[in-house]
Every structure is written in structure tokens, then in C-alpha cells.
Design a protein around this motif. Structure first.
Motif, mmCIF file in Angstrom:
data_model
loop_
_atom_site.group_PDB
_atom_site.id
_atom_site.type_symbol
_atom_site.label_atom_id
_atom_site.label_comp_id
_atom_site.label_asym_id
_atom_site.label_seq_id
_atom_site.Cartn_x
_atom_site.Cartn_y
_atom_site.Cartn_z
ATOM 1 N N SER A 119 62.776 -1.460 51.333
ATOM 2 C CA SER A 119 61.697 -0.912 50.503
ATOM 3 C C SER A 119 60.773 -0.140 51.427
ATOM 4 N N ASP A 120 60.627 1.144 51.173
ATOM 5 C CA ASP A 120 59.694 1.901 52.009
ATOM 6 C C ASP A 120 58.269 1.460 51.672
ATOM 7 N N LEU A 121 57.298 1.981 52.408
ATOM 8 C CA LEU A 121 55.924 1.520 52.238
ATOM 9 C C LEU A 121 55.400 1.707 50.815
ATOM 10 N N LYS A 122 55.767 2.806 50.196
ATOM 11 C CA LYS A 122 55.300 3.068 48.826
ATOM 12 C C LYS A 122 55.889 2.053 47.850
ATOM 13 N N GLN A 123 57.194 1.789 47.988
ATOM 14 C CA GLN A 123 57.849 0.831 47.105
ATOM 15 C C GLN A 123 57.377 -0.592 47.388
ATOM 16 N N TYR A 124 57.178 -0.889 48.656
ATOM 17 C CA TYR A 124 56.654 -2.203 49.052
ATOM 18 C C TYR A 124 55.301 -2.449 48.404
ATOM 19 N N GLU A 125 54.445 -1.466 48.460
ATOM 20 C CA GLU A 125 53.119 -1.595 47.864
ATOM 21 C C GLU A 125 53.217 -1.834 46.361
ATOM 22 N N ALA A 126 54.047 -1.067 45.688
ATOM 23 C CA ALA A 126 54.190 -1.213 44.234
ATOM 24 C C ALA A 126 54.753 -2.584 43.871
ATOM 25 N N ASN A 127 55.782 -3.018 44.595
ATOM 26 C CA ASN A 127 56.397 -4.317 44.314
ATOM 27 C C ASN A 127 55.431 -5.468 44.577
ATOM 28 N N LEU A 128 54.707 -5.376 45.695
ATOM 29 C CA LEU A 128 53.789 -6.448 46.059
ATOM 30 C C LEU A 128 52.648 -6.546 45.046
ATOM 31 N N LYS A 129 52.195 -5.416 44.550
ATOM 32 C CA LYS A 129 51.161 -5.429 43.516
ATOM 33 C C LYS A 129 51.666 -6.146 42.265
ATOM 34 N N THR A 130 52.908 -5.877 41.892
ATOM 35 C CA THR A 130 53.491 -6.528 40.713
ATOM 36 C C THR A 130 53.564 -8.040 40.911
ATOM 37 N N ILE A 131 53.993 -8.459 42.091
ATOM 38 C CA ILE A 131 54.101 -9.891 42.393
ATOM 39 C C ILE A 131 52.721 -10.550 42.367
ATOM 40 N N VAL A 132 51.747 -9.894 42.971
ATOM 41 C CA VAL A 132 50.391 -10.440 43.022
ATOM 42 C C VAL A 132 49.823 -10.604 41.612
ATOM 43 N N GLU A 133 50.024 -9.610 40.770
ATOM 44 C CA GLU A 133 49.516 -9.693 39.407
ATOM 45 C C GLU A 133 50.127 -10.874 38.668
ATOM 46 N N ARG A 134 51.406 -11.124 38.905
ATOM 47 C CA ARG A 134 52.054 -12.281 38.256
ATOM 48 C C ARG A 134 51.513 -13.585 38.826
ATOM 49 N N LEU A 135 51.339 -13.654 40.140
ATOM 50 C CA LEU A 135 50.823 -14.868 40.758
ATOM 51 C C LEU A 135 49.412 -15.187 40.267
ATOM 52 N N LYS A 136 48.609 -14.172 40.030
ATOM 53 C CA LYS A 136 47.241 -14.381 39.577
ATOM 54 C C LYS A 136 47.184 -15.041 38.199
ATOM 55 N N THR A 137 48.202 -14.807 37.381
ATOM 56 C CA THR A 137 48.212 -15.393 36.040
ATOM 57 C C THR A 137 48.394 -16.914 36.074
ATOM 58 N N THR A 138 48.836 -17.459 37.207
ATOM 59 C CA THR A 138 49.063 -18.903 37.300
ATOM 60 C C THR A 138 47.761 -19.681 37.421
ATOM 61 N N GLY A 139 46.700 -19.024 37.866
ATOM 62 C CA GLY A 139 45.438 -19.712 38.097
ATOM 63 C C GLY A 139 45.406 -20.491 39.397
ATOM 64 N N ALA A 140 46.474 -20.405 40.183
ATOM 65 C CA ALA A 140 46.537 -21.114 41.458
ATOM 66 C C ALA A 140 45.666 -20.418 42.505
ATOM 67 N N ASN A 141 45.276 -21.169 43.524
ATOM 68 C CA ASN A 141 44.641 -20.565 44.692
ATOM 69 C C ASN A 141 45.733 -19.879 45.502
ATOM 70 N N LEU A 142 45.579 -18.601 45.755
ATOM 71 C CA LEU A 142 46.609 -17.812 46.426
ATOM 72 C C LEU A 142 46.268 -17.581 47.893
ATOM 73 N N ILE A 143 47.296 -17.692 48.733
ATOM 74 C CA ILE A 143 47.172 -17.405 50.166
ATOM 75 C C ILE A 143 48.336 -16.517 50.562
ATOM 76 N N PHE A 144 48.043 -15.373 51.137
ATOM 77 C CA PHE A 144 49.102 -14.475 51.620
ATOM 78 C C PHE A 144 49.198 -14.584 53.133
ATOM 79 N N ALA A 145 50.414 -14.757 53.630
ATOM 80 C CA ALA A 145 50.643 -14.819 55.081
ATOM 81 C C ALA A 145 51.163 -13.472 55.570
ATOM 82 N N THR A 146 50.542 -12.939 56.587
ATOM 83 C CA THR A 146 51.046 -11.699 57.172
ATOM 84 C C THR A 146 52.410 -11.940 57.813
ATOM 85 N N SER A 147 53.242 -10.909 57.824
ATOM 86 C CA SER A 147 54.564 -11.019 58.441
ATOM 87 C C SER A 147 54.427 -11.172 59.950
ATOM 88 N N THR A 148 55.259 -12.005 60.508
ATOM 89 C CA THR A 148 55.171 -12.319 61.932
ATOM 90 C C THR A 148 55.769 -11.202 62.792
#
Length: 226
Positions: A119-148
Motif C-alpha cells: 500500500s503506497d502512502l496514499k492508500q495506507y492513509e485511506a485504509n488506516l482512516k477507515t480502520i480508525v473510524e471502525r475502531l472508534k465505534t467500539t467505544g474502547a480506549n484506543l492506542i496506536f503503536a508506531t511501526s518499529t
């Protein structure tokens, strides 16, 4: 003189520190622990068992059996991974699979620098936004870990060491925009990379996984106790 059975049990309970009364012993279960979900690639598969040990008795830690890989798979499987039960904390990461190079026709891992990223940077950004929006609907406390981090041109699929900085930069912007806590594993492990990471590899030695687990555990604990 023998004590009646009820008196004997009461005394035994006092001696052992157990509540043996009919109202306090039978039919009561231990309080439910906060449920924690870890999503990520093989790096997280390395540290999750240690996190489970570190949080034993404090949190119920789970992760998908499979490797969550990159954001392309994440978009496809996120509902399956989340299930139907609520989560107190979701600790997640995507990046190392997105930035690797793949054959443009088959999508199979490639060691050719001219082949595209998964996934190039543009696609990565779009996909990650979609994932984040879904995770937010859970009401959970979210923590993102940077890639090592990893050494330049490690074994396996073609990966440039500088790419992880660009992908982490995109991810940071998304997380800050959504007010999601960031677990900066990249910066934490970078000074000790030569001793904690396998030679010429993106993966870590057991002591490296333990180090990362400590950082993950620390942030999860501070989240569930706040």
C-alpha cells in the motif's frame, strides 16, 4: 467434643482467609477483568504472550490467531477481529506490511526495489482512516503503536529503512487528529536496536519482544487505571 460441620467450616474459612458464608462463597465469581485486544503483525505476535503474562490478573488480553498484516487485510477483517463483545482497550498497529514491496501482478512479496509497495502512502492513509473510524465505534480506549525500525534492506521483502519514518508520519497525523494515544515503539526500541533485533531482520530476539511488551503493558495499564 466435635464441632458441628457449619462451625468447623466457618473456623476453617477464618484461618485460610476465605469467605465461606453461604452468601459469599457459592455462586459468586471473580470480577470481570478489562478486556484488551491487540491487533498487529508478527512483531505484535512476538510481544503479545509476554503482555498477557505481565497483565495476568489485571486484564484479559486477546489477539487474533492470524497475523493482521497490513491495512489492506485490516479493512477486510476488522469486523471479524473485533467480534461482538465490548473491549476496554484496543492496542493496534499497521505499517510494516504496507511498506514492503510486492509483485504488481501477483501481490506476492518481492525483493525488487522497482516493484510497488503493498500500500503506497496514499492508500495506507485511506485504509488506516477507515480502520480508525471502525475502531472508534467500539467505544474502547484506543492506542496506536508506531511501526518499529529495522536495518536498511533487511532479509525478506524489499524494505527501505527510511520508509518506516514516512509511514509512521502519516499514522501520527491520523492519530493526533482523532485524539488517539500513540505508543512510540519506534523511538523506544531504536537506541537498543542492535542488541534487541535479529541481525538483518525486521523481527526481534526474545529479549526484544520482552522489551516491547514492557512498553505495551505500561501504556495499557495506565489506560485501564485512568
Amino acid at each position: 467434643m466435635m464441632l458441628p460441620r457449619r462451625s468447623f467450616l466457618k473456623q476453617l474459612g477464618t484461618l485460610t482467609g476465605l469467605a465461606l458464608s453461604s452468601s459469599g462463597f457459592r455462586g459468586q465469581s471473580a470480577p470481570k477483568l478489562p478486556r484488551v485486544l491487540i491487533l498487529g503483525d508478527s512483531i505484535s505476535m512476538g510481544y503479545t504472550p509476554v503482555v498477557k503474562q505481565m497483565l495476568e490478573g489485571k486484564a484479559d488480553v486477546s489477539r487474533p490467531v492470524e497475523n493482521c498484516q497490513g491495512t489492506k487485510l485490516g479493512v477486510q477483517r476488522i469486523d471479524q477481529w473485533l467480534g461482538t463483545e465490548p473491549w476496554a482497550v484496543i492496542h493496534f498497529n499497521f505499517g510494516l506490511h504496507d511498506l514492503k514491496h510486492v509483485d504488481p501482478v501477483t501481490g506476492i512479496n518481492s525483493n525488487k526495489p522497482d516493484d510497488p509497495h503493498q500500500s503506497d502512502l496514499k492508500q495506507y492513509e485511506a485504509n488506516l482512516k477507515t480502520i480508525v473510524e471502525r475502531l472508534k465505534t467500539t467505544g474502547a480506549n484506543l492506542i496506536f503503536a508506531t511501526s518499529t525500525p529495522y536495518p536498511d534492506l533487511p532479509e525478506g521483502p524489499y524494505r527501505k529503512a527510511a520508509d518506516v519514518l514516512e509511514y509512521n508520519k502519516v499514522a501520527r497525523k491520523i492519530m493526533k487528529r482523532n485524539k488517539i494515544r500513540i505508543n512510540d515503539l519506534y523511538s523506544a526500541v531504536l537506541p537498543e536496536l542492535s542488541t534487541l533485533q535479529l541481525p538483518n531482520n525486521v523481527h526481534f530476539k526474545p529479549e526484544g519482544s520482552r522489551f516491547l511488551a514492557g512498553k505495551v503493558t505500561e501504556l495499557i495499564l495506565s489506560t485501564i487505571s485512568s
